[in-house]
Design an enzyme around this catalytic site. Structure first.
Site, PDB file in Angstrom:
ATOM      1  CG  HIS A 154      -0.183   0.151   2.542  1.00  0.00           C
ATOM      2  ND1 HIS A 154       0.169  -0.930   3.324  1.00  0.00           N
ATOM      3  CD2 HIS A 154       0.281   1.239   3.223  1.00  0.00           C
ATOM      4  CE1 HIS A 154       0.800  -0.513   4.410  1.00  0.00           C
ATOM      5  NE2 HIS A 154       0.892   0.794   4.374  1.00  0.00           N
ATOM      6  CG  HIS A 191      -3.964   0.396   4.723  1.00  0.00           C
ATOM      7  ND1 HIS A 191      -3.511  -0.773   5.237  1.00  0.00           N
ATOM      8  CD2 HIS A 191      -2.962   1.298   4.923  1.00  0.00           C
ATOM      9  CE1 HIS A 191      -2.298  -0.589   5.718  1.00  0.00           C
ATOM     10  NE2 HIS A 191      -1.925   0.646   5.538  1.00  0.00           N
ATOM     11  CG  HIS A 238       4.362   4.880   4.576  1.00  0.00           C
ATOM     12  ND1 HIS A 238       3.516   5.555   5.410  1.00  0.00           N
ATOM     13  CD2 HIS A 238       3.798   3.668   4.379  1.00  0.00           C
ATOM     14  CE1 HIS A 238       2.486   4.774   5.711  1.00  0.00           C
ATOM     15  NE2 HIS A 238       2.620   3.625   5.109  1.00  0.00           N
ATOM     16  CG  HIS A 240       0.274   0.868  12.334  1.00  0.00           C
ATOM     17  ND1 HIS A 240       0.877   2.061  12.604  1.00  0.00           N
ATOM     18  CD2 HIS A 240       0.871   0.407  11.209  1.00  0.00           C
ATOM     19  CE1 HIS A 240       1.801   2.305  11.680  1.00  0.00           C
ATOM     20  NE2 HIS A 240       1.832   1.309  10.834  1.00  0.00           N
ATOM     21  CE1 TYR A 266       5.116   3.851   8.074  1.00  0.00           C
ATOM     22  CE2 TYR A 266       4.934   3.599  10.445  1.00  0.00           C
ATOM     23  CZ  TYR A 266       4.341   3.671   9.203  1.00  0.00           C
ATOM     24  OH  TYR A 266       2.982   3.562   9.086  1.00  0.00           O
ATOM     25  CD  GLU A 306       3.951   0.498   7.339  1.00  0.00           C
ATOM     26  OE1 GLU A 306       3.296   0.886   6.354  1.00  0.00           O
ATOM     27  OE2 GLU A 306       3.455   0.342   8.466  1.00  0.00           O
TER      28      GLU A 306
END
Lengths: 314, 110
Positions: A150, A206, A220, A252, A261, A271
């Site tokens: 993503h 996502h 990112h 997260h 990261y 990431e």
């Protein structure tokens, strides 16, 4: 029909040799092609299409474009009509504009980022093949990332001036490209200003995210790893290679992902992201994070803002 | 120390000083001030948060910096990114842009 997943990302780098060293040795991708202009095309071992990352050497860092793959060639024609009908100009780039790739439907999101859609890219298979495959290949380097997962795009957000490109880009993705919302951050005195959104077309939380900031940019792009132990190993790989880690391994709250990261040699934030999170479905209730808990959403363990996480991006 | 040439870096706006080794990035040395407000970003010349102007002294570039954050005109006016710049003499620095606000705000004067 419609969009399936993220297909590739084209990022700007300032030192091609350093960038190739990073994406090959640290992330474990393979260079599959270099075009006449010097752009490098790279692929992860668990991807089946020809490439997912294009590096372009220039005098700055950041995003050139991000592309999503649609299921059928006819989807491109249908989506071109829908995008044009929404008031956004498009351009259909002919087959061969990018190597190994069919037609590309090019347009800009309301945030200004260039997005492309395509249906056709040469399929070369994963590195373990499709007949009685091993679970992983023997020649993995570095973190051995599975696939480009993503990206997170920074969008201009200035409520006092009435500017909210997060909301505009989110509406575009949902209304025109049929993305679904998994999670969002709502801020402001009444909690009614969308400041960040996480949208999906796959079954993970996502495939793209938008976060508000003072200017548009690339926050990112992320690569998938299986689990927490793979994340810790990737941190070892970064330390061995003196890569600048931006955020040490954590989880997260938003998406439930396990994460690190770090920065590539031109300052583009990468990431490594593990875990499929939860099953994302169009009818799943949207998760909302409130302003007072938004950093718990971003870094679940500390719950605190980290360094320049929201101010440093390309 | 250890025979490595070290330069004194002054920040007139706050009265602070720090030492920076020859060919050590200014930002890496500035972190040793040991206080908040030093926005360490990508450290690789891409994000632009560590923009500074060299007021006095001589420096060398340690790598490329993004033209999106430092224009040619700015570069000609001795503006650069602290993560990609090393001193070759004692320096005076001005902190610019996004870094300036947090840097000055977090400066605790006695």
């Amino acid at each position: 029909m419609g969009v399936m997943r993220i297909g590739h990302i084209n990022v700007k780098v300032m030192d091609m040799a350093a960038a190739l060293q990073h994406y090959e040795k640290v992330l474990g991708m393979k260079t599959v092609h270099t075009d006449a202009d010097g752009n490098a095309y790279l692929k992860c071992w668990d991807e089946w299409d020809k490439y997912s990352l294009i590096l372009t050497e220039t005098d700055q860092a950041g995003l050139n474009h991000v592309a999503y793959k649609v299921e059928k060639e006819t989807d491109l024609d249908e989506l071109q009509q829908r995008i044009e009908a929404s008031g956004t100009a498009t351009e259909m780039l002919p087959e061969g504009t990018m190597p190994f790739t069919g037609r590309l439907l090019k347009f800009n999101l309301p945030s200004g980022h260039e997005m492309r859609l395509y249906a056709t890219k040469e399929c070369v298979g994963t590195d373990v093949g499709s007949t009685n495959p091993d679970p992983w290949p023997d020649d993995i380097k570095g973190a051995g990332v599975h696939w480009l997962d993503h990206c997170l795009l920074m969008c201009e957000l200035n409520p006092a001036a009435g500017i909210n490109k997060v909301a505009e880009s989110t509406d575009f993705m949902m209304n025109v490209l049929d993305f679904n919302m998994a999670e969002r951050v709502m801020v402001g005195p009444n909690g009614d200003i969308p400041a960040a959104t996480w949208l999906f077309r796959t079954s993970t939380p996502h495939d793209i995210a938008f976060v508000g900031g003072e200017r548009m940019g690339l926050h990112h792009f992320a690569f998938f790893l299986n689990d927490w132990s793979a994340i810790l190993k990737s941190a070892d790989v970064m330390a061995k290679n003196k890569v600048k880690i931006d955020v040490a391994p954590t989880r997260h709250g938003i998406t439930r992902g396990e994460t690190i990261y770090f920065f590539d040699p031109s300052g583009n934030r990468n990431e490594t992201f593990a875990g499929l999170g939860y099953m994302a479905q169009p009818d799943r209730p949207v998760i909302t994070w409130t302003e007072d808990q938004l950093w718990r959403g971003i870094f679940f363990h500390s719950g605190e803002e980290s360094g320049s996480f929201t101010t440093a991006y390309t | 120390m250890f025979g490595i040439p070290t330069h004194s870096i002054a920040i007139p706006a706050t009265g602070e000083h720090f030492s920076c080794k020859d060919h050590e990035a200014l930002l890496a040395a500035m972190v040793k001030l040991g206080r908040r407000g030093i926005p360490v970003g990508c450290l690789n010349g891409g994000c632009g948060v560590c923009k500074v102007r060299v007021l006095k002294g001589s420096v060398v570039a340690t790598g490329p910096i993004s033209r999106a954050h430092v224009s040619q005109e700015e570069a000609d006016a001795n503006i650069t990114l602290a993560c990609r710049t090393a001193p070759t003499s004692d320096l005076e620095l001005e902190i610019l842009g996004k870094m300036k606000k947090s840097f000055l705000a977090q400066c605790s004067k006695p």
